[in-house]
Scaffold this motif. Structure first.
Motif, PDB file in Angstrom:
ATOM      1  N   ASP A 187      24.078  18.639  -8.996  1.00  0.00           N
ATOM      2  CA  ASP A 187      24.469  18.058  -7.706  1.00  0.00           C
ATOM      3  C   ASP A 187      23.265  17.954  -6.789  1.00  0.00           C
ATOM      4  N   GLU A 188      22.437  19.004  -6.787  1.00  0.00           N
ATOM      5  CA  GLU A 188      21.272  18.987  -5.889  1.00  0.00           C
ATOM      6  C   GLU A 188      20.227  17.989  -6.378  1.00  0.00           C
ATOM      7  N   LYS A 189      20.046  17.902  -7.689  1.00  0.00           N
ATOM      8  CA  LYS A 189      19.033  16.961  -8.214  1.00  0.00           C
ATOM      9  C   LYS A 189      19.427  15.525  -7.886  1.00  0.00           C
ATOM     10  N   VAL A 190      20.702  15.231  -8.060  1.00  0.00           N
ATOM     11  CA  VAL A 190      21.117  13.842  -7.862  1.00  0.00           C
ATOM     12  C   VAL A 190      20.939  13.421  -6.399  1.00  0.00           C
ATOM     13  N   LYS A 191      21.084  14.376  -5.487  1.00  0.00           N
ATOM     14  CA  LYS A 191      20.886  14.032  -4.064  1.00  0.00           C
ATOM     15  C   LYS A 191      19.444  13.596  -3.826  1.00  0.00           C
ATOM     16  N   ILE A 192      18.513  14.226  -4.520  1.00  0.00           N
ATOM     17  CA  ILE A 192      17.098  13.852  -4.353  1.00  0.00           C
ATOM     18  C   ILE A 192      16.854  12.442  -4.900  1.00  0.00           C
ATOM     19  N   VAL A 193      17.375  12.161  -6.069  1.00  0.00           N
ATOM     20  CA  VAL A 193      17.133  10.826  -6.633  1.00  0.00           C
ATOM     21  C   VAL A 193      17.711   9.762  -5.697  1.00  0.00           C
ATOM     22  N   ARG A 194      18.872  10.072  -5.135  1.00  0.00           N
ATOM     23  CA  ARG A 194      19.494   9.105  -4.217  1.00  0.00           C
ATOM     24  C   ARG A 194      18.681   8.935  -2.931  1.00  0.00           C
ATOM     25  N   ALA A 195      17.961  10.005  -2.546  1.00  0.00           N
ATOM     26  CA  ALA A 195      17.200   9.943  -1.291  1.00  0.00           C
ATOM     27  C   ALA A 195      15.810   9.319  -1.485  1.00  0.00           C
ATOM     28  N   LEU A 196      15.458   9.012  -2.725  1.00  0.00           N
ATOM     29  CA  LEU A 196      14.138   8.407  -2.956  1.00  0.00           C
ATOM     30  C   LEU A 196      14.100   7.017  -2.335  1.00  0.00           C
ATOM     31  N   ARG A 197      13.078   6.784  -1.550  1.00  0.00           N
ATOM     32  CA  ARG A 197      12.968   5.448  -0.950  1.00  0.00           C
ATOM     33  C   ARG A 197      12.682   4.426  -2.060  1.00  0.00           C
ATOM     34  N   PRO A 198      13.391   3.315  -2.063  1.00  0.00           N
ATOM     35  CA  PRO A 198      13.144   2.331  -3.127  1.00  0.00           C
ATOM     36  C   PRO A 198      11.702   1.828  -3.106  1.00  0.00           C
ATOM     37  N   ILE A 199      11.155   1.626  -4.280  1.00  0.00           N
ATOM     38  CA  ILE A 199       9.886   0.890  -4.364  1.00  0.00           C
ATOM     39  C   ILE A 199      10.300  -0.496  -4.856  1.00  0.00           C
ATOM     40  N   ASN A 200      10.157  -1.472  -3.970  1.00  0.00           N
ATOM     41  CA  ASN A 200      10.655  -2.811  -4.291  1.00  0.00           C
ATOM     42  C   ASN A 200       9.587  -3.848  -3.950  1.00  0.00           C
ATOM     43  N   GLU A 201       9.985  -5.087  -3.920  1.00  0.00           N
ATOM     44  CA  GLU A 201       9.000  -6.155  -3.708  1.00  0.00           C
ATOM     45  C   GLU A 201       8.222  -5.974  -2.400  1.00  0.00           C
ATOM     46  N   SER A 202       8.863  -5.338  -1.418  1.00  0.00           N
ATOM     47  CA  SER A 202       8.211  -5.234  -0.113  1.00  0.00           C
ATOM     48  C   SER A 202       7.074  -4.208  -0.102  1.00  0.00           C
ATOM     49  N   ASN A 203       7.136  -3.211  -0.993  1.00  0.00           N
ATOM     50  CA  ASN A 203       6.115  -2.150  -0.892  1.00  0.00           C
ATOM     51  C   ASN A 203       5.453  -1.795  -2.221  1.00  0.00           C
ATOM     52  N   VAL A 204       5.800  -2.544  -3.291  1.00  0.00           N
ATOM     53  CA  VAL A 204       5.314  -2.128  -4.615  1.00  0.00           C
ATOM     54  C   VAL A 204       3.787  -2.105  -4.710  1.00  0.00           C
ATOM     55  N   ARG A 205       3.130  -3.021  -4.040  1.00  0.00           N
ATOM     56  CA  ARG A 205       1.664  -3.064  -4.150  1.00  0.00           C
ATOM     57  C   ARG A 205       0.997  -1.839  -3.532  1.00  0.00           C
ATOM     58  N   ASP A 206       1.652  -1.276  -2.517  1.00  0.00           N
ATOM     59  CA  ASP A 206       1.076  -0.091  -1.860  1.00  0.00           C
ATOM     60  C   ASP A 206       1.516   1.217  -2.503  1.00  0.00           C
ATOM     61  N   HIS A 207       2.624   1.170  -3.230  1.00  0.00           N
ATOM     62  CA  HIS A 207       3.201   2.429  -3.701  1.00  0.00           C
ATOM     63  C   HIS A 207       3.134   2.626  -5.211  1.00  0.00           C
ATOM     64  N   ALA A 208       2.666   1.633  -5.957  1.00  0.00           N
ATOM     65  CA  ALA A 208       2.707   1.792  -7.417  1.00  0.00           C
ATOM     66  C   ALA A 208       1.522   1.095  -8.072  1.00  0.00           C
ATOM     67  N   VAL A 209       1.000   1.765  -9.101  1.00  0.00           N
ATOM     68  CA  VAL A 209      -0.105   1.184  -9.876  1.00  0.00           C
ATOM     69  C   VAL A 209       0.248   1.333 -11.342  1.00  0.00           C
ATOM     70  N   ARG A 210       0.040   0.284 -12.107  1.00  0.00           N
ATOM     71  CA  ARG A 210       0.272   0.400 -13.556  1.00  0.00           C
ATOM     72  C   ARG A 210      -0.989  -0.032 -14.294  1.00  0.00           C
ATOM     73  N   GLY A 211      -1.308   0.706 -15.332  1.00  0.00           N
ATOM     74  CA  GLY A 211      -2.534   0.406 -16.060  1.00  0.00           C
ATOM     75  C   GLY A 211      -2.331   0.455 -17.568  1.00  0.00           C
ATOM     76  N   GLN A 212      -3.361  -0.001 -18.275  1.00  0.00           N
ATOM     77  CA  GLN A 212      -3.335   0.038 -19.746  1.00  0.00           C
ATOM     78  C   GLN A 212      -4.730   0.432 -20.209  1.00  0.00           C
ATOM     79  N   TYR A 213      -4.815   1.330 -21.203  1.00  0.00           N
ATOM     80  CA  TYR A 213      -6.150   1.786 -21.588  1.00  0.00           C
ATOM     81  C   TYR A 213      -6.889   0.774 -22.451  1.00  0.00           C
ATOM     82  N   ALA A 214      -8.168   0.673 -22.154  1.00  0.00           N
ATOM     83  CA  ALA A 214      -9.065  -0.129 -22.981  1.00  0.00           C
ATOM     84  C   ALA A 214      -9.881   0.858 -23.820  1.00  0.00           C
ATOM     85  N   ALA A 215     -10.668   0.343 -24.744  1.00  0.00           N
ATOM     86  CA  ALA A 215     -11.466   1.228 -25.600  1.00  0.00           C
ATOM     87  C   ALA A 215     -12.337   2.145 -24.746  1.00  0.00           C
ATOM     88  N   GLY A 216     -12.606   3.318 -25.270  1.00  0.00           N
ATOM     89  CA  GLY A 216     -13.440   4.255 -24.508  1.00  0.00           C
ATOM     90  C   GLY A 216     -13.852   5.422 -25.377  1.00  0.00           C
TER      91      GLY A 216
END
Ligand SMILES: NC(=O)C1=CN([C@@H]2O[C@H](COP(=O)(O)OP(=O)(O)OC[C@H]3O[C@@H](n4cnc5c(N)ncnc54)[C@H](OP(=O)(O)O)[C@@H]3O)[C@@H](O)[C@H]2O)C=CC1
Ligand SMILES: O=C1O[C@H](COP(=O)(O)O)[C@@H](O)[C@H](O)[C@H]1O
Length: 481
Positions: free
Chosen positions: A253-282
């Motif tokens: 019950d307590e965990k689900v309240k946290i997930v529900r309280a997470l602010r959405p990351i959507n089209e309006s803020n995704v560039r500031d709040h999320a980064v996705r990457g893929q590894y290249a050779a190294g």
């Protein structure tokens, strides 16, 4: 009691389930009457099956915990059944073996596409009479819709209080210790909110790449593979309110309240709040390693699947208003490191500033792996006659292994199998929390498609793309490692 392992010839069974059961048997925690039914589709004898399992289990049990005598007694618990899970034929035999008086646990270590058919065959052949529990491995769905479909299907045959959804991070000793640390210590519990905490970091880094698992991973990516489940669980355990008891219901019950309280990351803020990457050779530990698109089993020259994710998540509730939770996870990073870092706010006024000492924030570092433990970074006086009030950061260390009742830290699957055997669901994931987590992740994935379809490349062996560093540095903070 009967434990039926579907997919007994698979990787999970060999690497995790059978070694975990061996260890539990070794310390006499398995019920004396527990029969282990290994179910697979290969036509082999139980002896041939056990010979193979022995070789594989041996790799995961160190010398000090291995004995031939122990193996012989463990092996005596096994029965092998040849069954094709996609048809009901073999299930009739199972129903004859299972008595309604004896509890039975069905562990589905199979591709998720078989969850539905297996439940249907169990139901149709009368295997579900009496105390019956179902253990499901991730992934449970690919998005909210497919997750609901899996939950609906298994829900036709099992009540929610008989469904044990495995997230192996919850079985890790250090993850459980997070609950004890938070809710068993007044001085930590009272310093755990927006008044005291500046920000939280959760890092789950792995040096391994996707080699050999490309066909599974490419349709999934790091957000679905790691964030939707493991990182979300860690975030919930850090952020949730104290449950009124340690029951599964109370914690969920307590965990689900946290997930529900997470602010959405959507089209309006995704560039500031999320980064996705893929590894290249190294380079990793002095060895050249291929990029994601150069892995041996990679069939394409173009894939937009992420192997790295960094997020700035905000929880819109009283306790955490304005406190960023920075999450970061990736493959082919320099080392295996799972840690949670709580950085405290600076004190209202630095009375040591005149003596030239900077304000150094307190930090609590919870290391989940490797070297499990907790480190409290405290400010202390430097012993010096010249510099009267020089400050240094000292590290108070709680090393778990040193205080373990066992001479080793148990693997997550030992805890989870034992709890399922004992009917304790508190470390398993409930339906609501998993569906809410998918809802939040789906919105982020959709936003990525529209607003940030291009991946950031990072060199294998590095800590991820530059944008992942910028995500936190633009807030005047930096990653702990
Ligand atoms: N491996 C891991 O560390 C982890 C795995 N998981 C999840 O656990 C599940 C199992 O994973 P893993 O063990 O790696 O997968 P594997 O592919 O190694 O094992 C799955 C097993 O299922 C068997 N199987 C498939 N179809 C049938 C069928 N119709 N009838 C009978 N047997 C069948 C396969 O048999 P055969 O060998 O004959 O093809 C195989 O042995 C998956 O859902 C995975 O996502 C989750 C977390 C970690
Ligand atoms: O579930 C998964 O977890 C592993 C990492 O688990 P850990 O216990 O070694 O931290 C990850 O490698 C894998 O991609 C993912 O499916």
């Amino acid at each position: 009691m009967d434990l039926l392992i579907f997919g007994a010839r698979g990787d999970l069974s060999a690497r995790k389930l059978f070694p975990a059961l061996y260890h539990l048997d070794n310390v006499e925690l398995l019920p004396a009457d527990l029969r282990i039914h290994a179910l697979a589709r290969e036509d082999i004898s139980v002896e041939a099956f056990l010979n193979d399992v022995k070789v594989r289990v041996r790799k995961y049990v160190d010398d000090s915990h291995w004995s031939e005598e122990q193996w012989t007694s463990y092996a005596a618990r096994f029965v092998y059944h040849r069954i094709d899970f996609s048809t009901s034929d073999g299930f009739v035999t199972l129903s004859e073996l299972l008595s309604p008086e004896n509890p039975a646990l069905f562990y589905l270590a199979t591709p998720p596409s078989l969850f539905g058919p297996i439940c249907e065959h169990l139901g149709a052949t009368g295997c579900l009479k009496g105390d019956r529990r179902l253990l499901l491995e991730k992934p449970i769905g690919h998005d909210l819709e497919s997750c609901r479909a899996v939950n609906d299907t298994v829900g036709e045959f099992f009540e929610e209080d008989s469904i044990y959804r495995v997230d192996h991070y919850l079985g890790k000793e250090t993850v459980q210790n997070l609950l004890v640390m938070r809710f068993g210590n007044r001085f930590i519990n009272t310093q755990w909110d927006q008044g005291c905490v500046d920000h939280v970091q959760i890092t789950v880094a792995e040096p391994i790449g996707i080699e050999g698992r490309w066909s599974y991973y490419d349709g999934v990516g790091q957000l679905r593979d790691m964030v939707q489940n493991h990182l979300m669980q860690l975030l919930c355990l850090v952020a949730m309110e104290p449950p009124n008891s340690m029951t599964a219901e109370g914690i969920r019950d307590e965990k689900v309240k946290i997930v529900r309280a997470l602010r959405p990351i959507n089209e309006s803020n995704v560039r500031d709040h999320a980064v996705r990457g893929q590894y290249a050779a190294g380079w990793l530990r002095g060895e050249a390693v291929p990029g994601y698109l150069e892995e041996e089993d990679c069939p394409t020259e173009d894939s937009q699947t992420e192997t790295y994710v960094a997020l700035k998540a905000l929880i819109d509730n009283w306790r955490w208003a304005g406190v960023p939770f920075y999450l970061r996870t990736g493959k082919r990073m320099p080392e295996k490191l799972t840690e949670i870092v709580i950085t405290y706010k600076a004190l209202p006024h630095n009375i040591f500033a005149e003596a030239g000492s900077e304000d150094v924030p307190n930090r609590l570092v919870i290391r989940l792996q490797p070297n499990e433990g907790i480190e409290m970074q405290m400010v202390s006086k430097q012993h010096s006659l010249r510099n009267k009030m020089g400050l240094v950061t000292k590290h108070l260390n709680l090393d778990f292994l040193g205080s373990a009742e066992l001479d080793r830290i148990p693997d997550a699957y030992e805890r989870l199998l034992l709890d399922a055997i004992n009917g304790d669901q508190s470390l398993f994931v409930g339906r609501e929390e998993i569906e809410e987590s998918w809802r939040w992740c789906d919105e982020l994935i959709d936003a990525w498609q529209v607003r940030a379809p291009t991946l950031q490349r990072y060199q294998a062996g590095s800590w991820g793309p530059t944008k992942g560093e910028l995500l936190i540095e633009k807030d005047g903070r930096s990653w702990h490692v």
